[in-house]
Write a protein that holds these residues in place. Structure first.
Motif, PDB file in Angstrom:
ATOM      1  N   UNK A  75       6.935   3.734   3.644  1.00 24.87           N
ATOM      2  CA  UNK A  75       5.130   3.491   3.382  1.00 24.87           C
ATOM      3  C   UNK A  75       5.267   1.886   4.373  1.00 24.87           C
ATOM      4  N   UNK A  76       5.942   1.391   4.505  1.00 22.71           N
ATOM      5  CA  UNK A  76       5.522   0.054   4.578  1.00 22.71           C
ATOM      6  C   UNK A  76       5.928   1.060   6.601  1.00 22.71           C
ATOM      7  N   UNK A  77       6.639   1.369   7.041  1.00 20.91           N
ATOM      8  CA  UNK A  77       6.786   1.605   8.110  1.00 20.91           C
ATOM      9  C   UNK A  77       4.794   2.212   8.629  1.00 20.91           C
ATOM     10  N   UNK A  78       4.976   3.615   7.431  1.00 16.09           N
ATOM     11  CA  UNK A  78       3.839   4.234   8.405  1.00 16.09           C
ATOM     12  C   UNK A  78       2.268   3.662   9.035  1.00 16.09           C
ATOM     13  N   UNK A  79       2.503   2.488   7.349  1.00 10.76           N
ATOM     14  CA  UNK A  79       0.843   1.504   7.076  1.00 10.76           C
ATOM     15  C   UNK A  79       1.539   0.676   8.009  1.00 10.76           C
ATOM     16  N   UNK A  80       2.548   0.374   8.570  1.00 12.97           N
ATOM     17  CA  UNK A  80       2.598  -1.217   9.789  1.00 12.97           C
ATOM     18  C   UNK A  80       2.520  -0.700  10.875  1.00 12.97           C
ATOM     19  N   UNK A  81       2.769   0.907  11.235  1.00 10.07           N
ATOM     20  CA  UNK A  81       2.374   2.057  12.569  1.00 10.07           C
ATOM     21  C   UNK A  81       0.470   1.881  12.222  1.00 10.07           C
ATOM     22  N   UNK A  82       0.345   2.042  12.015  1.00  6.54           N
ATOM     23  CA  UNK A  82      -1.243   2.404  12.056  1.00  6.54           C
ATOM     24  C   UNK A  82      -1.891   0.618  12.314  1.00  6.54           C
ATOM     25  N   UNK A  83      -1.481   0.056  11.354  1.00  5.45           N
ATOM     26  CA  UNK A  83      -1.653  -1.815  11.341  1.00  5.45           C
ATOM     27  C   UNK A  83      -1.469  -1.553  12.441  1.00  5.45           C
ATOM     28  N   UNK A  84      -0.715  -1.809  12.957  1.00 10.14           N
ATOM     29  CA  UNK A  84      -0.734  -1.990  14.822  1.00 10.14           C
ATOM     30  C   UNK A  84      -1.095  -0.934  15.896  1.00 10.14           C
ATOM     31  N   UNK A  85      -1.456  -0.083  15.617  1.00 13.13           N
ATOM     32  CA  UNK A  85      -1.776   0.851  16.290  1.00 13.13           C
ATOM     33  C   UNK A  85      -2.227   0.599  17.820  1.00 13.13           C
TER      34      UNK A  85
ATOM     35  N   UNK B  15     -10.997   8.379  15.853  1.00 13.50           N
ATOM     36  CA  UNK B  15     -10.329   7.599  14.544  1.00 13.50           C
ATOM     37  C   UNK B  15      -9.468   7.194  14.262  1.00 13.50           C
ATOM     38  N   UNK B  16      -8.334   7.147  15.872  1.00 11.46           N
ATOM     39  CA  UNK B  16      -7.041   6.824  15.420  1.00 11.46           C
ATOM     40  C   UNK B  16      -6.185   7.585  14.685  1.00 11.46           C
ATOM     41  N   UNK B  17      -5.223   6.863  14.488  1.00 13.06           N
ATOM     42  CA  UNK B  17      -4.468   7.800  13.014  1.00 13.06           C
ATOM     43  C   UNK B  17      -3.621   8.334  13.973  1.00 13.06           C
ATOM     44  N   UNK B  18      -2.467   8.187  12.859  1.00 11.59           N
ATOM     45  CA  UNK B  18      -0.992   9.261  13.009  1.00 11.59           C
ATOM     46  C   UNK B  18      -0.898  10.539  12.928  1.00 11.59           C
ATOM     47  N   UNK B  19      -0.447  11.612  13.576  1.00 12.41           N
ATOM     48  CA  UNK B  19      -0.368  12.806  13.629  1.00 12.41           C
ATOM     49  C   UNK B  19       0.649  12.753  12.502  1.00 12.41           C
ATOM     50  N   UNK B  20       0.516  14.679  11.485  1.00 14.00           N
ATOM     51  CA  UNK B  20       0.971  15.036  10.740  1.00 14.00           C
ATOM     52  C   UNK B  20       3.208  14.578  11.070  1.00 14.00           C
ATOM     53  N   UNK B  21       3.016  14.931  12.152  1.00 12.05           N
ATOM     54  CA  UNK B  21       4.547  14.509  12.749  1.00 12.05           C
ATOM     55  C   UNK B  21       4.839  13.657  12.660  1.00 12.05           C
TER      56      UNK B  21
ATOM     57  N   UNK C 207       3.748  10.990  11.304  1.00 12.11           N
ATOM     58  CA  UNK C 207       4.032  10.230  10.243  1.00 12.11           C
ATOM     59  C   UNK C 207       5.138  10.462   9.674  1.00 12.11           C
ATOM     60  N   UNK C 208       5.425  11.949   9.735  1.00 10.95           N
ATOM     61  CA  UNK C 208       6.798  12.408   9.108  1.00 10.95           C
ATOM     62  C   UNK C 208       8.046  11.995  10.194  1.00 10.95           C
ATOM     63  N   UNK C 209       7.736  11.206  11.043  1.00  9.47           N
ATOM     64  CA  UNK C 209       8.915  10.797  12.070  1.00  9.47           C
ATOM     65  C   UNK C 209       8.658   9.574  11.455  1.00  9.47           C
ATOM     66  N   UNK C 210       8.191   8.886  11.051  1.00  4.79           N
ATOM     67  CA  UNK C 210       7.900   7.284  11.051  1.00  4.79           C
ATOM     68  C   UNK C 210       8.684   7.411   9.695  1.00  4.79           C
ATOM     69  N   UNK C 211       8.599   7.786   8.661  1.00  4.92           N
ATOM     70  CA  UNK C 211       8.840   7.847   7.442  1.00  4.92           C
ATOM     71  C   UNK C 211      10.528   8.776   7.677  1.00  4.92           C
ATOM     72  N   UNK C 212      10.358   8.833   8.193  1.00  5.81           N
ATOM     73  CA  UNK C 212      12.260   9.276   8.240  1.00  5.81           C
ATOM     74  C   UNK C 212      12.681   7.914   8.547  1.00  5.81           C
TER      75      UNK C 212
END
Lengths: 374, 610
Positions: free
Chosen positions: B180-190, B216-222, B224-229
């Motif tokens: 979750x930190x990686x995903x949120x970090x990526x979103x914040x640093x978009x 509106x920006x944001x990760x795509x679902x894939x 997010x999954x890649x980053x979570x992985x």
């Protein structure tokens, strides 16, 4: 070893000489300014005035009494806020920076209530009842704010190093300010118009006072006497004084220290709530930053009067209020400072610095608990 | 084998505690606070305003995230058990889950009530955000029943999940947190990542992770999954590698301290030299702001962090630097306008800063700590009010300020254009490097030790022969010089100075940066400036989360209180300072440890309370 003894023992350093010089400078400024003012009053065409402040004219009695009255009414308001600072400092030994925000909450909720009552028509038809309701609401809200603040932010910090609660209170103040901006929208919001009669002037002795300023003075005096009765004549007040004197001994005597501290915050909050309504009556509008400057000035008032000393807080408020209203006209203008009214707030801070340099314990002496006195 | 050693290997659990009255009260309290928090956040209009920024494109926006963390966190905290050293934790079970779900249910009631009231009452008179937009956001435009049902279900679910976190083994919790930190970090640093990928020609990588063409920006679902992985992998694979690398570095550091220091500073300098070329305009500008605040924070760190003087009027020195540079360099400064070059002006700036530091410092240093705070604040306001007044407008321009400040010109060799963030970044970075070097050298010098002694106990320091007055004045002056540098660069960057740029607010924001980062520690201050100014933004400067601009001061305030209550030593603490702040716990730990040692020596093998 008292600080006076240490001063005698230590040789004078550069800093001492600088402070000596600074005190002299401030005193000299006040004296010269007042002297120039007296000369200007005697004859605006004298050479000193021509040199310092060309084109000066005498200050009329009408203008002067306006300054005195507005200084006193603002000072009474500062005094009411200062009570909260003073009591909390007396009990907990730290500056509750967020107390100015408690005052702002009072002014804000007073504004909301007053506007609601104005919509309902009560404000016009029965002003006395309406203002009583507004006072009640704002006192309740301010008290609640103060109590919640103590519970959430300060109680967990009992016994922490001195600067920690101070920094916390800065955060609380910031938070309340911005909460107001976000929830209620930023910018100035107006009180409804006061009834016509309140702007009439009423003659009392040599002074002619505008009705609303008289109202402010009366309300402040009434709240002050109620507070005096509470602190000096009731059991709760006795407990508050005991806790301020020494928390440990007080708890040994069977006083619930935590509860007494909450009471102290609540009483201070109630006074700030009353002051909030008075602000609304005096100035007619309120913003989310309303609490900041009056808060710091009120703290200055508490220091000027001697922190922990309730009578001193009120006297300090009156001193500060009148000097900030009079000093620009009496001292700065004769010295030829242009736009002297812009420096009103700077004068208030200078008074604080001056008092702390000349008499750090305040004009009427401070009353602190045994551990804070050292 | 003693039970102490046993403890270190597999945590022994005591049987579950019976459910007590106080547990119910705790659940009720947490639920009520959660409900109030949800109502408060809704009324600040965060869900609506932040809906414009997505976390994962069609699924989750920051607006809804601002509500969803509440039931999860409170559901988790309600059953958190503080395990003291030498104590044994209780066995976890269904009660944790139930408590979490109950807290979630109670807090969802806050939103249910709010949705109902939004529909039936009109409170928009005092509450500006009380409107149908908020109702639509909360009910998804599908009617009250749908909205209420949704929030009850989701809050109960999240509360349950929060409780579940107590039951999961570390092996599962750790990777989940990392993911979750990686995903949120990526979103914040978009936006910064977007800039970087453009600079390095890696647009395809960026576009594969983030949703293309979404305003509106944001990760795509894939994505997010890649980053979570990636987060999962980090914990399982990389964590061990990183730890190993760290160990190697530590060993190398011990063997050859100066060489490793040189290598790491060379790497740092190279990074600062190269990176700005690859960053876009926005990110560079952001980093310039971070640098300006970092310079201020490093100065305040010396005053507050090392010498323990709470200076709330620190912005005064920033103003002195800005106005001195402006008056000396600008051709249009009223009254006195020598039109010097910036590099000559900076010498005068240092001189003025020293004078201002002495002038403000001398009267206040003998005062009690809290009086000092208010009086310095007063000085800060006096300087601002004087600068603004008509009286001083002959020199400072009054409310009109000073315009047309030329570029920062350094001895005719370089000229740093104020409008070009890349050039300014080099200038700021140079001064930050200087400030870091100075702070680092001072911290370990005789005078740095004197400051720390004064901070810890003034009378003892005096008894040890330290001239406390001089030490404090020196701290004031060094802090003033660093702040005035920042002011001079600020003037050259913006090209104009106005008194509104020097409000007390800035002092407080700098204080938050120092405290959140870690008072008295350079790395902490750098981290604080990067995280707060970079992500949330300065008082007037936007950060990466530009949608938060309305809420950032609110968040600063909340953060300051929360830090003081939970972690007064900051994110990256100074060891000595944190020991001062947690003296009680340290003493208790030391006492327990001693007991354990004694018990072991006695061969009894029992830890005192179990």
């Amino acid at each position: 070893m008292t600080s006076a003894m240490r001063h005698k023992a230590a040789p004078r350093t550069g800093v001492d000489w600088f402070l000596f010089f600074l005190r002299g400078l401030l005193l000299g400024l006040v004296t010269v300014g007042l002297g120039a003012f007296v000369l200007q009053q005697i004859d605006p065409a004298n050479p000193v005035t021509e040199w310092l402040n060309p084109g000066a004219s005498r200050l009329s009695w009408d203008a002067a009494q306006g300054l005195i009255v507005s200084g006193l009414s603002q000072g009474a308001m500062y005094g009411l806020i200062a009570l909260g600072y003073s009591m909390v400092y007396g009990v907990l030994g730290f500056i509750n920076f967020a107390h100015g925000e408690v005052f702002m909450v009072g002014a804000m909720t007073g504004m909301i209530t007053a506007n609601k009552l104005d919509h309902g028509g009560l404000w016009e038809s029965n002003f006395v009842l309406a203002i009583l309701i507004a006072v009640a609401v704002s006192v309740v809200c301010s008290t609640l704010t103060a109590v919640v603040m103590e519970r959430v932010a300060y109680r967990p910090l009992r016994g922490a190093p001195r600067l920690i609660p101070l920094i916390t209170s800065i955060g609380v103040s910031f938070f309340i300010q911005n909460t107001s901006a976000v929830l209620l929208g930023p910018g100035a919001k107006n009180y409804p118009r006061l009834p016509e009669g309140l702007s009439d002037r009423i003659g009392i002795g040599p002074l002619e006072i505008e009705g609303k300023k008289l109202l402010v003075l009366v309300v402040a005096a009434a709240s002050m006497s109620a507070l005096w009765y509470l602190v000096e004549r009731t059991k709760t007040g006795k407990a508050m004084r005991a806790v301020a004197e020494d928390k440990e001994i007080a708890s040994l005597m069977g006083i619930d220290v935590d509860r007494t501290i909450v009471t102290t915050f609540a009483v201070g909050g109630a006074m700030a709530g009353v002051a909030g309504i008075l602000w609304g009556i005096l100035f007619g509008s309120v913003t989310e930053f309303t609490g900041f400057l009056p808060g710091i000035k009120a703290f200055s008032a508490a220091v000027v009067g001697g922190i922990g000393n309730l009578g001193g807080a009120m006297a300090g408020g009156l001193t500060l209020g009148s000097s900030e209203s009079l000093a620009p006209q009496l001292i700065l203008e004769p010295l030829g400072v242009t736009g002297h009214t812009q420096l009103k707030d700077a004068v208030a801070f200078l008074v604080l610095i001056f008092v702390l340099l000349v008499r750090p314990t305040g004009l009427f002496g401070e009353r602190l608990s045994s551990e804070d006195r050292t | 084998m003693t039970s102490v050693e046993h403890n270190l290997q597999t945590p022994e659990l005591a049987p579950a505690r019976p459910v007590l009255d106080q547990d119910w009260r705790r659940i009720a309290r947490f639920g009520a606070i959660g409900a109030l928090a949800l109502i408060f956040i809704s009324l600040t209009d965060m869900p609506d305003k932040l809906d414009g920024r997505m976390i994962v494109e069609p699924l989750l926006s920051m607006g809804y995230f601002s509500l969803l963390w509440v039931p999860f966190l409170f559901g988790n905290l309600v059953t958190r058990e503080v395990v003291l050293e030498g104590m044994v934790a209780h066995r976890k079970g269904v009660r944790e889950l139930l408590a979490g779900a109950l807290v979630g249910l109670l807090s969802s009631l806050g939103l249910v009530v709010l949705i109902y009231l939004l529909d039936t009452r009109d409170l928009s008179e005092p509450l500006v955000n009380w409107n149908s937009d908020l109702h639509t956001v909360l009910t998804f435009g599908e009617g009250n029943g749908y909205g209420m049902g949704f929030w009850i279900a989701v809050c109960v679910g999240l509360g349950l999940l929060g409780g579940l976190f107590h039951l999961l083994p570390r092996l599962v919790v750790q990777p989940l947190k990392a993911a979750s930190i990686v995903v949120l970090g990526a979103v914040v640093l978009e936006s910064a990542l977007n800039d970087l990928s453009e600079g390095f020609g890696l647009e395809s990588l960026f576009e594969s992770l983030f949703k293309k063409g979404s305003d509106r920006g944001g990760l795509s679902v894939t994505g997010a999954l890649v980053l979570a992985a990636f987060g999962f992998a980090w914990v399982f694979v990389l964590n061990a590698q990183v730890a190993k690398g760290k160990q190697v570095f530590q060993q190398a550091k011990e063997r050859n301290r100066s060489a490793t220091m040189t290598v790491s500073s060379v790497v740092g300098v190279a990074l600062v030299l190269i990176l700005p070329m690859y960053l876009g305009r926005l990110t560079n500008d952001l980093l310039v702001n971070v640098g300006l605040f970092l310079l201020l924070a490093l100065g305040l760190n010396i005053v507050v962090g090392l010498a323990g003087i709470l200076d709330l009027g620190y912005v005064a020195f920033f103003a002195v630097g800005g106005y001195t540079a402006a008056i000396l360099t600008s051709p249009s400064s009223p009254g006195f306008s020598p039109e010097l070059s910036w590099s000559v002006a900076i010498i005068a700036v240092v001189g003025m800063a020293i004078l201002a530091g002495l002038f403000i410092g001398a009267p206040v240093i003998r005062m009690r700590g809290d009086y000092l705070a208010i009086v310095t604040l007063g000085f800060g306001e006096i300087i601002r009010l004087t600068v603004r007044s008509d009286w001083a407008s002959g020199v400072t321009g009054g409310a009109q300020g000073i315009l047309n400040i030329p570029n920062a010109d350094v001895f005719g060799l370089f000229s740093f254009k104020g409008t070009d963030p890349q050039q300014m970044l080099y200038l700021v970075a140079a001064f930050c490097a200087l400030a870091i070097y100075v702070s680092w050298r001072l911290e370990n010098s005789r005078i740095g030790r004197a400051w720390m002694a004064v901070r810890e106990d003034e009378s003892v320091a005096e008894a040890m022969g330290i001239n406390t007055v001089n030490a404090k004045l020196q701290a004031f002056v060094v802090g003033a010089i660093l702040a005035s540098f920042s002011g001079a660069i600020f003037a050259a960057k913006v090209g104009s100075v106005f008194e509104i740029s020097f409000k007390i607010l800035i002092s407080i924001v700098i204080l938050v940066v120092v405290i959140v980062g870690g008072m008295g520690r350079i790395a902490g201050v750098i981290a604080g400036a990067l995280v707060l100014i970079g992500i949330l933004g300065g008082p007037n400067q936007p950060g990466l989360l530009s949608e938060f601009s309305e809420f950032k001061l609110l968040i600063y305030g909340a953060l300051l209180v929360w830090m003081m209550l939970q972690r007064p030593e900051g994110l990256i603490p100074n060891v000595r300072r944190s020991r001062e702040l947690h003296q009680d716990e340290f003493l208790q730990d030391a006492w327990l440890r001693k007991q354990v040692d004694e018990d072991e020596a006695g061969g009894e093998g029992e830890v005192a309370p179990a």
